[in-house]
Design an enzyme around this catalytic site. Structure first.
Site: not given
Length: 495
Positions: A109-111, A114, A144
């Site tokens: 989910f960090k995509d 980011l 992350t």
């Protein structure tokens, strides 16, 4: 819109908050007030693409950014996601949905943030007239780091250095970071756990001597962790999008409440849901799911935050955290936006390892949030039982959220609101654990586990993970937390 520090020291623009990452007084930047999204604006967002929805939400906070430029950046970022939808909502059963946030370049989910942060950071620097190169330092509990490395690789005028706990990430997460491409990146394993890693990086950010020395070498510091508002803000958008998808598909009427269950470590993901609620999205209860490191569960249930406990390494490593940085932003709101109270508590946490809410603050937390923790055995059982019933494989972090969501539903029969479980990573990022949970087979090799998991579940293997086996390992160094600044200086001196 202006942004202020949770500890009272600064008032800056959104661009400055993103460029800087963290306030000079060690506090986190928060919006001076929450922008409202009206019922009419929600209706207008129904027909929008995910990128358009994200741009609309972001522009509410970042009004000095050009809207068309922001929309173009969102479209470029989310075009990188497999399947054509950056955040698909999957119906599992009546009233139960999965929000899949793992279709981006690094399968986590960090995509969602980011892939967009490079634009927000570079544009923010331009808006405030920063000419120096930007040095991004990232402490990661697993996901992350890779997402930040991938987002910023070969970005002009930016260098990025990622630190992770040497024995605190999965084999696949470590391999993703160790094989990272790009001429402007560096990765370093750190002896100790994530909290020690994060604290060491924070010491650099809050050291005037470090910042001055780096500035003399032509660099300013910034962060890609969720302490940076530019990392947090894009995450607000997928709660709006999930809600709108429920409305547009006829699952709910506009204005009906929706509950969200979120696997939680550093508190950024669930805080984004709280921010969406503050903006006017009809969010019901927020279910905060922890793993065996259940500091947040205890905090929500008792009002006491106590990090003085055993630290566990689990099969959901991105949640192996005892100091949840983003909780400071919630404390700021609970305190009536009194920075001195926040500062006092953060100092008490650093000195004594514990602080306690006032009664009215604890009651406010419990009205907003419900919490539960999921042990290792429960994680395995949840993955197995859910796959048996629905033929849907989930990763170990999502399993914690599903466990908590199921317990909430069982204990709150009168709450008829739909439950959206936030799925934060592809099962293939943790193939050995998921394979063991689904089949009982304990496979030591990650790539063999991916192959067998694909056979067992028929779930498509993400391209980025299937290619990892053949990529050369570039980063193998290990260091101690008290030596990180020396490592940073060595990195910036490299041409």
């Amino acid at each position: 819109m202006k942004f202020i520090s949770t500890r009272g020291g600064e008032c800056v623009t959104g661009a400055q908050a993103i460029a800087q990452g963290i306030a000079a007084d060690g506090g986190l930047f928060v919006p001076e007030s929450f922008p409202a999204v009206s019922a009419e604006e929600l209706e207008a967002m129904l027909s929008m693409s995910y990128a358009e929805r994200a741009a609309a939400v972001l522009h509410k906070f970042l009004d000095e950014y050009d809207y068309e430029g922001l929309k173009a950046a969102c479209e470029k970022a989310y075009a990188q996601f497999e399947g054509g939808d950056a955040a698909p909502l999957v119906k599992i059963d009546a009233g139960l949905y999965m929000l899949e946030l793992f279709h981006g370049p690094t399968c986590a989910f960090k995509d969602m943030a980011l892939t967009l942060l490079p634009y927000l950071l570079r544009t923010g620097c331009d808006l405030v007239g920063i000419k120096e190169q930007v040095l991004i330092l990232v402490a990661t509990s697993g996901d992350t780091g890779k997402a930040a490395l991938e987002g910023f690789k070969d970005a002009p005028g930016i260098k990025i250095m990622v630190f992770y706990p040497n024995d605190g990430v999965s084999k696949m997460q470590k391999l993703q970071m160790a094989t990272q491409e790009g001429s402007n990146v560096s990765v370093l394993a750190v002896r100790g756990n994530f909290d020690e890693c994060q604290s060491a990086v924070k010491r650099i950010f809050t050291s005037d001597a470090c910042k001055e020395e780096l500035k003399g070498r032509g660099y300013i510091l910034s962060s890609a962790n969720s302490i940076n508002f530019g990392r947090l803000a894009p995450q607000i958008a997928y709660y709006f999008s999930a809600y709108l998808d429920l409305v547009s598909s006829g699952q709910i009427d506009m204005g009906a409440p929706v509950n969200f269950a979120v696997p939680t470590g550093n508190f950024g993901n669930i805080l984004a849901a709280y921010y969406a609620k503050r903006m006017g999205l009809p969010v019901g209860r927020l279910v905060c799911a922890s793993n065996k490191n259940n500091v947040l569960t205890d905090f929500i249930k008792t009002g006491v935050y106590d990090k003085r406990r055993e630290f566990y390494k689990t099969m959901s490593p991105s949640m192996d955290i005892l100091i949840s940085s983003n909780l400071e932003r919630l404390l700021f709101e609970l305190s009536g936006r009194e920075p001195q109270r926040v500062k006092m508590r953060m100092e008490k946490l650093a000195a004594e390892g514990v602080y306690e809410l006032y009664d009215e603050e604890r009651e406010a937390v419990q009205e907003l949030f419900w919490a539960d923790s999921c042990g290792e055995d429960e994680t395995v059982e949840t993955i197995y039982e859910f796959f048996e019933e629905y033929q849907y494989p989930m990763d170990t972090h999502t399993a914690c959220a599903m466990y908590a969501a199921s317990n909430y539903i069982a204990q709150h029969e009168k709450d008829a609101a739909p439950m959206v479980v936030v799925s934060t990573a592809s099962p293939y990022k943790f193939p050995q654990d998921v394979m063991y949970a689904v089949t009982g087979n304990d496979i030591k090799d990650s790539f063999k586990a991916i192959k067998h998991l694909n056979i067992a579940t028929a779930m498509k293997v993400p391209k980025s993970l299937s290619k990892l086996r053949d990529k050369p390992v570039r980063f193998t160094a290990v260091s101690d937390g008290d030596k990180l600044y020396g490592e940073v200086l060595g990195f910036v001196e490299k041409k």
